[in-house]
Structure formats: structure tokens, C-alpha cells
Write a protein that holds these residues in place. Sequence first.
Motif, PDB file in Angstrom:
ATOM      1  N   ASN A   1      38.408   2.789  61.876  1.00  0.00           N
ATOM      2  CA  ASN A   1      38.429   2.906  63.264  1.00  0.00           C
ATOM      3  C   ASN A   1      38.371   4.995  63.631  1.00  0.00           C
ATOM      4  OD1 ASN A   1      38.591  -0.036  63.577  1.00  0.00           O
ATOM      5  ND2 ASN A   1      41.094   1.037  64.184  1.00  0.00           N
ATOM      6  N   THR A   2      38.794   5.533  62.131  1.00  0.00           N
ATOM      7  CA  THR A   2      38.309   6.533  62.372  1.00  0.00           C
ATOM      8  C   THR A   2      37.221   7.470  62.177  1.00  0.00           C
ATOM      9  OG1 THR A   2      40.692   6.881  61.719  1.00  0.00           O
ATOM     10  CG2 THR A   2      39.643   8.827  61.167  1.00  0.00           C
ATOM     11  N   ALA A   3      36.080   6.197  61.455  1.00  0.00           N
ATOM     12  CA  ALA A   3      34.871   6.655  60.574  1.00  0.00           C
ATOM     13  C   ALA A   3      33.733   6.467  62.598  1.00  0.00           C
ATOM     14  CB  ALA A   3      34.469   5.389  60.047  1.00  0.00           C
TER      15      ALA A   3
ATOM     16  N   THR B   1      40.512  17.811  64.718  1.00  0.00           N
ATOM     17  CA  THR B   1      40.113  17.523  65.955  1.00  0.00           C
ATOM     18  C   THR B   1      41.055  16.067  66.556  1.00  0.00           C
ATOM     19  OG1 THR B   1      37.838  18.400  65.775  1.00  0.00           O
ATOM     20  CG2 THR B   1      38.291  16.419  67.383  1.00  0.00           C
ATOM     21  N   ARG B   2      41.179  16.755  67.907  1.00  0.00           N
ATOM     22  CA  ARG B   2      42.093  14.853  67.936  1.00  0.00           C
ATOM     23  C   ARG B   2      41.252  13.891  68.687  1.00  0.00           C
ATOM     24  NH1 ARG B   2      47.341  15.400  68.479  1.00  0.00           N
ATOM     25  NH2 ARG B   2      48.081  17.591  68.105  1.00  0.00           N
ATOM     26  N   VAL B   3      41.652  12.845  68.053  1.00  0.00           N
ATOM     27  CA  VAL B   3      40.951  11.638  68.696  1.00  0.00           C
ATOM     28  C   VAL B   3      41.327   9.836  69.239  1.00  0.00           C
ATOM     29  CG1 VAL B   3      38.662  12.478  66.403  1.00  0.00           C
ATOM     30  CG2 VAL B   3      40.659  10.881  66.029  1.00  0.00           C
TER      31      VAL B   3
ATOM     32  N   ALA C   1      47.702  10.649  66.153  1.00  0.00           N
ATOM     33  CA  ALA C   1      48.572  11.036  66.829  1.00  0.00           C
ATOM     34  C   ALA C   1      48.503  12.744  66.216  1.00  0.00           C
ATOM     35  CB  ALA C   1      50.184  10.546  66.103  1.00  0.00           C
ATOM     36  N   GLU C   2      47.720  12.909  65.086  1.00  0.00           N
ATOM     37  CA  GLU C   2      47.580  13.747  64.411  1.00  0.00           C
ATOM     38  C   GLU C   2      45.895  13.979  64.683  1.00  0.00           C
ATOM     39  OE1 GLU C   2      49.910  16.234  63.831  1.00  0.00           O
ATOM     40  OE2 GLU C   2      51.205  14.693  63.980  1.00  0.00           O
ATOM     41  N   PRO C   3      45.504  15.641  64.168  1.00  0.00           N
ATOM     42  CA  PRO C   3      44.135  15.957  64.293  1.00  0.00           C
ATOM     43  C   PRO C   3      44.015  15.531  62.603  1.00  0.00           C
ATOM     44  CG  PRO C   3      45.671  18.182  65.544  1.00  0.00           C
ATOM     45  CD  PRO C   3      46.292  16.697  64.766  1.00  0.00           C
ATOM     46  N   VAL C   4      42.537  15.023  63.252  1.00  0.00           N
ATOM     47  CA  VAL C   4      41.781  14.774  62.003  1.00  0.00           C
ATOM     48  C   VAL C   4      40.956  16.012  61.782  1.00  0.00           C
ATOM     49  CG1 VAL C   4      39.619  13.438  61.403  1.00  0.00           C
ATOM     50  CG2 VAL C   4      41.543  12.746  62.732  1.00  0.00           C
ATOM     51  N   ASP C   5      40.551  16.127  59.925  1.00  0.00           N
ATOM     52  CA  ASP C   5      39.916  16.855  59.264  1.00  0.00           C
ATOM     53  C   ASP C   5      38.312  16.727  58.918  1.00  0.00           C
ATOM     54  OD1 ASP C   5      42.380  19.288  59.553  1.00  0.00           O
ATOM     55  OD2 ASP C   5      43.285  18.328  57.238  1.00  0.00           O
TER      56      ASP C   5
END
Length: 543
Positions: free
Chosen positions: A475-477, A511-513, A517-521
Motif C-alpha cells: 500500500n505504501t508503494a 511526506t504524509r500519504v 499516521a506518520e510522514p514517510v521518508d
Amino acid sequence: MAKVIYRDTRGVQRTHVLERTTTIGRHPEQDIQILDRVVSKAHAVIELSIEGDFIIRDGGSRNGTFINGEKVDGSALLNDGDTISVGSTELTFRAAPTAKNENRSRVTIHAGDLESHIQNRIAQNLGAQFLPEAQITDIDVLRRDYEKLRIAHELGQSIGVETDLDALLEKILEKAFEIFPADHGVILMRMEGSDQLVPMAVRGRDDDMAVGDVRISRTILNEVIEEKAAVLSSDAMKDDRFSGAHSIILGNIRSTMSVPLLLEEKLLGVIHLDSTVERGAFMKKDLQILTGFARQAAVLINHHRLIKKMEEEIVVREKLHRLLSPQLVEEVVSGRLELKKGGELRRATIMFADIRNFTSYSEQHSPQHVVDLLNEYFELMVDIIFKHEGTLDKFIGDEIMAIWGAPISRPDDTERAVRCAIEMQEAIGEFNASRQDLQENTLHIGIGLNTGEMVAGYMGSTKSMNYTVMGDVVNTAARICSTAGPDDIVVGAETFTEVCNLIIADQLPPTRVKGKAEPVDMYKIHGLRQRPIHPTLRNPSEV
């Protein structure tokens, strides 16, 4: 079982058993996929009606569906032997042989002590082989050998390369009835991995009449199976030795022959013939001839099984070719690599590649132009993914999803994924340059990569299952890909850490996606270093 028989675009004959609903079309999700440009994605469907008949419906295809040369208007009833034309592919409909199935259920194997009732046995030994011409001194041997050769020749001529097992067994029995004065004939096949014999073909002297009950002695079958010997029992009703044989008495059987279907030393099944009318219907010579006949039949049955195995391997290859590179397909088919079914935790790198502003592009061009463009684009991108030995997961509209690390893991999966992404961006640039010569609009893609643990396996319904991956990393990808601009390659922190000594990259602001809940590096990759940094000298904070 009702079925359709056809040859695919490679010329391989296939048999598809029909269920309540069978779909036909060009799309991979169809039950029968036909790779033909004039065939629609969902071209036609074969359905089982309430009355128990099969009907075919055209699915609104552009080029139509034909039965025996006539176009189907809505739907049409299918009859045994009908030819269905879909594009350039012809499918032959075969109705379920209900009468034959009923015949099979009327075969019973009775237990009983019949060991002393067996009149003659012929073991499968060297004496049954053909002798060199110079060693033959008995004219009867010569005649018997000639008869075996004649029958074997006629059997091969009449059956040929028959790929339908039911039809093959029926033809074997039909030929046996031409040679021997039998009233009933049964072919029992040995189930794979067991000693169980199952009736697969049953025939009576008059094929238009009901076969009736066919009773076979368990003792005789055991003799055939254990000793691999042909067994003859003659004039059973007149012989006092058969006084306790209920299977003989109830069936009013006078003579029987049972021979093994042997391929070298492997037992494939048994051919059983009996006579209820003629006294002494079968002689020892008949048993010898039937033994030779059975050897030829066993070769043909084994040939059929090999063909089916080859067809199954071709189907496996075709499915794997949609997912894996050609090199990996060969590894899996050969058995050197194993695809495990069911979900399992895998560390892998996932890629999403999405065409930017494709919705507005689609609005400006005809649907056919858009489809042709996508097919050309997908062909180019998938070749690059396979070149770097990635697994194609799926197409999501104009988006490509690919995996490195599942179902096959390699130590440099993440590096392969990154190199693939860079080559994809280079290839789309060349693709655009060629299209500009044709005064066509250009395409630009954004690529997102992420690495970590995910669940991989075959997922879906019992009707359709596909190999895919699921989890937060996946999902993050997808979210990382959505942040990538045209011509950008953006990767997550885990991906960057594994390849930072190989690439030139900039760290992006956290960046928030959606869904996190937390920003992603994230890191934006500009290309490969000319000389990789040694792992002991690299500093992930300096890129």
C-alpha cells in the motif's frame, strides 16, 4: 461430462470440460482464452440450461459467434458434434455420454474364491515376444504371430493419435468386438497412486441396446493384477468348479478373458471380455491374441497420457509467462524452482509505474487509439521488467504493478528493481522520441518503489486465482508512486538503504500519504553512479 475440443493458436489440441457456465474470449480471466485479435475480451458463454442442455450465447462480440457456419443470434442450443467458430478457432462440442456413464455404474466386481476356476494363464514373459524368422519352425506360431501383427496394425490404423481418453477406450473395445465373439466388454483403468480399478468404458455386442449388469470376479482380477498374467475361464456354466461363483452364475457367463494393460512392467488397467451365449467362446489362442492386442492398447493409452501431460505443461507455461521472465519460467517448469501455493511472508520490493495525466490524454483520443497505445507501452515495459527478472503482478488501468522477491527470491532483488525503473524511464524517453516523429502526444510515467515484508501467494476465488502480494509495504508503494511526478523515480527508505551505494539520489521532505499516521521518508533517484561506493564507505545521509 460435456466438453469442447479445440486447437489453440499454437496448434495444440485442448479439451475443456464444461461447467454450468464457461466463458470464452481473449481476456486472461476467461475460462477458454483465445489469443486472436478478432476475438472480443468476453466473446461468448456456454451455459447449462434448467432442462440439462448446453446453450451458447454471444456476448455482444464485434465479429460474432457461429454454430456450424451460421451466426448465433442471441443464443443457440448445442448438439453433440456441433462446431463453434470464434474468430479463426473452431471448437467441437461433445455432449455428456450419459448412457456410457450409466453403463459404468452397472459394472460390479464380486469377491469369491475362484482360484481353482481359472482354466488358462499366460504370463507376460519372453515367450510372448516375436521370434526371429530363422527360429520359427512351427507354422502355427507363424500364423499366430501374423494375427497379432495384423490386429496391432488395424488397431493403430483405426485409433491413430486419439487425444480424448473416453473416445480412445471406446475405440479399443469396438475393435476388440470385431475380433472376438464377446457379449460384454469392460476396460478398467488403474487409478494413479493406488491399486484401485475403475470401469472407464463398457460395451455390449449390440451397441444400440442396454449393456445390462456386468459382473467380474475379484479373484480373476487379483490374478491379473498381482501376477500380471492374462486369464481365460471357459464354459463356466457347465463346469462344476464354478458352482460357488455367484458373479458367474448371476451373469449367466459361459466364458471370460481378462488381460492386463501393461506398459513394460507398469499396470495401466485390465481389458475384460465375457460371453453369455456361446459355449467355449474363447480359446487359448484368443487369449494370446488379446494379450498382444492389450499391449498395443497400453501404448496408445500411455501416449494419450503423455499428450495430456504436455498440454498441462503448456498451460502452466502460458500462465507463468504472464508473470515471470522466460528464464524463470524454465526454472519453474523444470522443477529447479518451486512456486508455493497459499500465503507466505516474503521480503520483496514492489514497484508501481503509472502514466501521468492519462485521463486527459484518453479524452483527446479515440478508444481504439488509446488501447493500441497502451498495448504498445505495456509490451515495452513488461519486456524490461522480465529482463531484470521481475514478476508482473497485474495491470491496473494504465498502471503496472511488479514484484522482485516473490515468488522467486534473489539476493539482489532490490537492485534489480531499481535498475529496471531507471531503464523504464530511459525507454519511455526513446518511445516518446519515436512518437514525436509521428506528431503524436508523448507519455510520461511516475514510478514508486518500496521494500519490506509482505504476504505473497495465490489469492482469489475457486474460479479464478492469481499470484499477488498484500500488506502495508504494498500500500505504501502505491502511495509513493502517487507522489512521483512525470519522469520521476521515488523510493521508500528501505529500498534506498539497500541500494544507496549504487545510485545518485536526493532525500525528499518527509511526506504524509493516505493511510499512514506518520510522514514517510522518500528519496528521488536521478540515476546510477558510474562507480558504486564501497559498502563500508557509504553514508546514507550523504547522497
